[in-house]
Design an enzyme around this catalytic site. Structure first.
Site, PDB file in Angstrom:
ATOM      1  N   GLY A 157      42.613  48.240  34.503  1.00 35.76           N
ATOM      2  CA  GLY A 157      41.454  47.019  34.325  1.00 35.76           C
ATOM      3  C   GLY A 157      41.882  46.186  32.999  1.00 35.76           C
ATOM      4  O   GLY A 157      41.073  45.851  32.400  1.00 35.76           O
ATOM      5  N   GLY A 167      43.808  43.597  33.051  1.00 33.65           N
ATOM      6  CA  GLY A 167      44.625  42.308  33.349  1.00 33.65           C
ATOM      7  C   GLY A 167      45.973  42.182  33.781  1.00 33.65           C
ATOM      8  O   GLY A 167      46.548  41.189  34.263  1.00 33.65           O
ATOM      9  N   SER A 225      46.442  46.211  37.803  1.00 39.22           N
ATOM     10  CA  SER A 225      46.860  47.801  38.211  1.00 39.22           C
ATOM     11  C   SER A 225      45.900  47.947  39.966  1.00 39.22           C
ATOM     12  O   SER A 225      46.512  48.609  40.434  1.00 39.22           O
ATOM     13  CB  SER A 225      46.127  48.665  37.360  1.00 39.22           C
ATOM     14  OG  SER A 225      44.636  48.466  37.153  1.00 39.22           O
ATOM     15  N   SER A 226      44.907  47.546  39.942  1.00 34.57           N
ATOM     16  CA  SER A 226      44.093  47.727  41.161  1.00 34.57           C
ATOM     17  C   SER A 226      44.948  47.037  42.277  1.00 34.57           C
ATOM     18  O   SER A 226      45.109  47.794  43.485  1.00 34.57           O
ATOM     19  CB  SER A 226      42.897  47.223  41.166  1.00 34.57           C
ATOM     20  OG  SER A 226      42.857  45.788  41.051  1.00 34.57           O
ATOM     21  N   ALA A 227      45.617  45.939  42.402  1.00 37.25           N
ATOM     22  CA  ALA A 227      46.196  45.295  43.205  1.00 37.25           C
ATOM     23  C   ALA A 227      47.454  46.291  43.729  1.00 37.25           C
ATOM     24  O   ALA A 227      47.916  46.381  44.769  1.00 37.25           O
ATOM     25  CB  ALA A 227      46.732  43.778  43.009  1.00 37.25           C
ATOM     26  N   ALA A 228      48.151  46.520  42.523  1.00 41.99           N
ATOM     27  CA  ALA A 228      49.431  47.251  42.791  1.00 41.99           C
ATOM     28  C   ALA A 228      49.409  48.445  43.416  1.00 41.99           C
ATOM     29  O   ALA A 228      49.873  48.959  44.351  1.00 41.99           O
ATOM     30  CB  ALA A 228      50.201  47.612  41.442  1.00 41.99           C
ATOM     31  N   ASP A 249      46.338  38.166  43.250  1.00 41.33           N
ATOM     32  CA  ASP A 249      46.993  39.569  42.743  1.00 41.33           C
ATOM     33  C   ASP A 249      47.527  40.349  43.964  1.00 41.33           C
ATOM     34  O   ASP A 249      48.656  40.904  43.612  1.00 41.33           O
ATOM     35  CB  ASP A 249      45.705  40.334  42.156  1.00 41.33           C
ATOM     36  CG  ASP A 249      45.272  39.827  40.769  1.00 41.33           C
ATOM     37  OD1 ASP A 249      45.220  38.702  40.550  1.00 41.33           O
ATOM     38  OD2 ASP A 249      44.717  40.607  40.038  1.00 41.33           O
TER      39      ASP A 249
HETATM   40  C1  MEV Z   1      41.697  38.861  38.183  1.00 36.81           C
HETATM   41  O1  MEV Z   1      43.042  39.596  37.791  1.00 36.81           O
HETATM   42  C2  MEV Z   1      41.757  37.609  38.441  1.00 36.81           C
HETATM   43  C3  MEV Z   1      40.643  36.764  38.764  1.00 36.81           C
HETATM   44  O2  MEV Z   1      41.154  35.543  39.180  1.00 36.81           O
HETATM   45  C4  MEV Z   1      39.952  37.338  40.104  1.00 36.81           C
HETATM   46  C5  MEV Z   1      40.755  37.039  41.383  1.00 36.81           C
HETATM   47  O3  MEV Z   1      41.529  36.206  41.458  1.00 36.81           O
HETATM   48  O4  MEV Z   1      40.403  37.651  42.220  1.00 36.81           O
HETATM   49  C6  MEV Z   1      39.552  36.726  37.841  1.00 36.81           C
END
Ligand code: MEV
Length: 329
Positions: free
Chosen positions: A114, A116, A119-122, A164
Site C-alpha cells: 500500500g 505506491g 504491490s497489489s498489482a504485482a 498498474d
Molecule cells: C494507484 O497506484 C494509481 C491510481 O491512479 C489508481 C489507479 O490508477 O487505479 C491512484
C-alpha cells in the site's frame, strides 16, 4: 507447483488523472513479488504471505474471513491485500475452468504494501499466472493483464485504471490511456525511492480526488493539466531529455498536491531529493503517505533520502523490462 513473479512500479507521470481517461506513464522497477501455487485435495485455499511488508511478518490465512492474520498494519490494508489474492485466485479458477481444486499459495514480496509501488498489482498478476498454471492452463500475458485489471477493479469497487496491472504484466515503461495500453521504448533509468513507512488507502484517495474534481472546476482543470503534462513527458522520455523529465515530474507533484493527495512526509522527501540534485521528484501511486520517487539514484540523492527525517527506508532501483516471469520450480 507453479511459480511466477511480477514487478512493482513507480509512476513517472499521471496517477489519479489516469482514472479519468488521461494518459499515465508507470515504469516497472526491480522489486518483485513472487507467488508459488500448488493444488491441494481438500478444496481449501491457504495463503502463506511472508514479507508482505518490510517488517518481515508472516501471515497464515485460511480462506475467506475464517481467521484474520495477526500483523501490525491497518485492517483495511490486510482486507485489501487478501481481497486481491482471493479475487485473483477466483479469476484463475475461472480461466482454468476448475472451481473445485484447493490451492496452497505462498507469497514473497519485496514491495511494501500500500505504499505506491504497485504491490497489489504485482501480487495479483503473479497469483493469476501461478494459480492458472497450477490448475493446468497457461494464459497469455494479454489475458493475465486483463484478468488482473478486473481483479483490481472488483476489489477497488470499480475505481481502478489498467495502469498498474498492465505495467506489472508487461514490464518496462508503459503508456496507458483508458483501454489503450502500450509499451514505450525508454533509456535505462534509475530511481531513488523514499518510503515514510506509511501507506495510503487507494480507494479512499481516489474517492477524495473525485469529490474535489466534482466540487471545483480548478480541480477538474488540474486533472486535465496532468494529462497535458504526461503528453510532454512521453516525448521527453523517448528523447531521453532528463532535465525536462525532471521538471515535469516536479510539476506533476505540485498538481497532485493541489488534488490533496500529497503529505508532509512525502513533501519532505521530495524536497530532500531535489536539494541533493535530483532532476525531478514526486510522490508515486495513490499518495497520502508511502513512497516518493526521484529521477536518478545518485549517491547524493540516496544520502539525502537516508537522512531525511521523514524517510524510514530508501532504496536505489532501476527500471526493469521484465514483467511477469515464469520461474523455475
Ligand atoms: C494507484 O497506484 C494509481 C491510481 O491512479 C489508481 C489507479 O490508477 O487505479 C491512484
Amino acid at each position: 507447483m507453479a511459480t511466477a513473479s511480477a514487478p512493482g512500479k513507480v509512476y513517472l507521470f499521471g496517477e489519479h488523472a489516469v482514472v479519468y481517461g488521461e494518459p499515465a506513464i508507470p515504469c516497472a522497477i526491480d522489486l518483485r513479488a513472487t507467488v508459488r501455487a500448488q493444488t491441494r485435495d481438500d478444496g481449501r485455499v491457504r495463503v502463506n504471505a511472508e514479507d508482505l511488508t518490510f517488517d518481515g511478518v508472516t501471515v497464515e490465512y485460511a480462506g475467506t474471513g475464517e481467521s484474520r492474520p495477526d500483523i501490525d498494519v491497518p485492517d483495511t490494508l490486510i482486507d485489501a491485500a487478501f481481497g486481491y489474492v482471493e479475487t485473483a485466485i477466483e479469476s484463475a479458477r475461472t480461466l482454468a475452468g476448475d472451481a473445485a481444486s484447493g490451492i496452497d499459495l505462498t507469497i514473497d514480496s519485496e514491495i511494501p504494501l500500500g505504499a505506491g509501488l504497485g504491490s497489489s498489482a504485482a501480487v495479483t498478476v503473479a497469483t493469476i499466472d501461478a494459480v492458472s498454471r497450477a490448475l493446468g492452463t497457461e494464459p497469455d500475458r494479454t489475458t493475465i493483464a486483463q484478468q488482473a485489471y478486473h481483479t483490481e477493479r472488483t476489489v477497488q469497487d470499480g475505481r481502478a485504471s489498467r495502469a498498474d496491472t498492465f505495467c506489472s504484466t508487461m514490464g518496462g515503461a508503459v503508456r496507458v490511456e483508458g483501454d489503450d495500453c502500450n509499451r514505450i521504448d525508454t533509456p535505462r533509468l534509475s530511481f531513488g525511492i523514499g518510503y515514510d513507512g506509511g501507506s495510503g488507502d487507494t480507494a479512499a484517495l481516489v474517492d477524495a480526488v473525485r469529490t474535489r474534481r466534482d466540487q471545483y472546476q480548478v480541480a477538474a482543470s488540474t486533472v486535465a493539466a496532468i494529462g497535458e503534462l504526461v503528453r510532454r513527458g512521453e516525448s521527453a522520455l523517448i528523447t531521453d531529455d532528463r532535465a525536462t523529465l525532471g521538471e515535469l515530474m516536479d510539476m506533476n507533484h505540485g498538481l497532485l498536491s493541489a488534488l490533496g493527495v500529497s503529505s508532509r512526509t512525502l513533501d519532505d522527501m521530495v524536497w530532500a531529493a531535489r536539494e541533493a540534485g535530483a532532476p525531478g521528484a514526486k510522490l508515486t501511486g495513490a499518495g497520502g503517505g508511502g513512497c516518493m520517487v526521484a529521477l536518478e539514484a545518485t549517491d547524493e540523492v540516496m544520502t539525502a533520502l537516508r537522512h531525511a527525517p521523514s524517510c524510514e527506508q530508501s532504496f536505489a532501483t532501476t527500471l526493469t523490462t521484465t514483467g511477469l516471469r515464469r520461474e523455475a520450480e
